[in-house]
Design an enzyme around this catalytic site. Structure first.
Site, PDB file in Angstrom:
ATOM      1  CG  HIS A  28     -21.297 -43.369 -14.035  1.00  0.00           C
ATOM      2  ND1 HIS A  28     -22.235 -44.303 -13.641  1.00  0.00           N
ATOM      3  CD2 HIS A  28     -20.152 -43.702 -13.391  1.00  0.00           C
ATOM      4  CE1 HIS A  28     -21.680 -45.165 -12.797  1.00  0.00           C
ATOM      5  NE2 HIS A  28     -20.417 -44.821 -12.632  1.00  0.00           N
ATOM      6  CD  GLU A  29     -16.851 -42.912 -15.135  1.00  0.00           C
ATOM      7  OE1 GLU A  29     -16.228 -42.745 -14.064  1.00  0.00           O
ATOM      8  OE2 GLU A  29     -17.409 -43.986 -15.458  1.00  0.00           O
ATOM      9  CG  HIS A  61     -17.292 -41.730 -10.035  1.00  0.00           C
ATOM     10  ND1 HIS A  61     -18.026 -42.192  -8.981  1.00  0.00           N
ATOM     11  CD2 HIS A  61     -17.463 -42.644 -11.035  1.00  0.00           C
ATOM     12  CE1 HIS A  61     -18.639 -43.329  -9.308  1.00  0.00           C
ATOM     13  NE2 HIS A  61     -18.308 -43.623 -10.558  1.00  0.00           N
TER      14      HIS A  61
END
Lengths: 247, 105
Positions: free
Chosen positions: A126-127, A130
């Protein structure tokens, strides 16, 4: 920047939502404005649970197909990831699992809230999404809520956050197109976890960008529903030179 | 599309077979329905596999044309949505810089 305490510095640009449906804007109490190194305590407590975070992170970076593709894609984009520079295991307020701090180009992993290896892999994926967006585009994390919403839609969509199994574990039962509902809801929660804005503003931003960002599957080229899809996506990424030179 | 003797299928034929098999699997049906609310369409992967094999065996120009057309359509479909943000021409300047407190030490 809205939502972060002044004494704590700019804080996270984007974050994982808490398991319960409440957000916390000030989630990284020990993220320093200055002075205190964020990796203090990284190697301390060798025989405590804090050592699990770096070990789980290492295993994820070395073995998880989602993460290996993201790392390759970021290297290809000029943002090679260094485990010690770009990751930090910390204790966090609330139930947030992690966040991407664009002001320091660092991924924060909330070691007090990451419960097992599978969870670690999902948070890192998920990170990294980003971080990948930060690397390839001019994302105005702190001043444009639509940009933040877009990256959160992509992270919820592509990281496995909204898999059928994960939603069932959260007691969210739905089948036909439920994935999209989950992506919208979790994107809104993630925005609220790092920005001091109303739910209506967050929802509006997600609605405005959803069509475009839900269908932006870079660097996977597809929604990776499980590790098989992620491996196929990585294979395609490694084959991209042959692919684009022969169409 | 590269010309003549330099051209080869964009993917190995094995990759087309694997994608077709994955598309037809029960698991993929469930995933696709969960995301899109409809059954997946797998016929194009089968056609691409056939074209790839035909090119491997007979160097068919029609097979080459068909594969290129199919893959270009996939690329177009993936790019049809307007971007929310402006792409970078180069990575962020501070990506590799030391953390602020490390710089001060």
């Amino acid at each position: 920047m809205a939502g972060a305490g002044d004494a704590r510095g700019p804080g996270p640009a984007a974050g994982e939502p808490p398991p319960q449906q409440r957000g916390a804007c000030q989630v990284f109490p020990e993220r320093p404005a200055q002075g205190k190194p964020p990796q203090e305590g990284f190697l301390s407590g060798f025989f405590t649970n804090d050592q699990k975070c770096p070990l789980m992170l290492l295993k994820t970076l070395e073995t998880n197909p989602y993460v290996k593709l993201l790392l390759d894609a970021m290297k290809h984009s000029g943002c090679a990831v260094n485990k010690d520079r770009h990751f930090s295991c910390e204790d966090c307020n609330g139930n947030v699992s992690g966040g991407f701090d664009a002001s320091t180009s660092q991924i924060v992993l909330c070691q007090n809230n990451i419960s097992n290896q599978a969870h670690m892999s999902r948070v890192v994926t998920h990170e990294l999404i980003h971080a990948f967006d930060h690397c390839r585009a001019h994302v105005n994390w702190f001043t444009n809520v639509r940009h933040l919403a877009c990256s959160e839609v992509r992270a919820a969509n592509l990281s496995g956050d909204c898999s059928l199994v994960n939603e069932i574990f959260r007691l969210h039962f739905g089948l036909k197109q439920h994935h999209q509902t989950c992506v919208r809801d979790r994107a809104i929660l993630s925005i609220l976890a790092v920005r001091n804005i109303s739910k209506e503003v967050a929802q509006k931003a997600v609605d405005e960008v959803f069509e475009s960002c839900f269908n932006d599957h870079e660097p996977f080229g597809r929604i990776p529903h499980n590790k098989t899809y992620a491996r196929y996506a990585h294979r395609d990424f490694q084959n991209r030179d042959r692919y684009y030179s022969n169409i | 599309m590269a010309d003549g003797g330099c051209w080869r299928p964009p993917r190995p034929c094995e990759a087309y077979r694997a994608e077709w098999e994955l598309c037809r699997s029960a698991g993929h049906f469930l995933h696709h329905y969960y995301v899109h609310g409809e059954r997946p369409a797998c016929e194009q992967w089968r056609r691409d596999l056939a074209s790839c094999r035909e090119w491997e065996e007979r160097r068919s120009a029609e097979a080459q044309r068909s594969l290129c057309e199919s893959e270009r359509a996939r690329v177009q479909a993936a790019r049809k949505h307007a971007l929310v943000w402006a792409p970078r021409q180069s990575p962020p300047a501070d990506w590799h810089l030391p953390l602020p407190q490390e710089k001060d030490e």
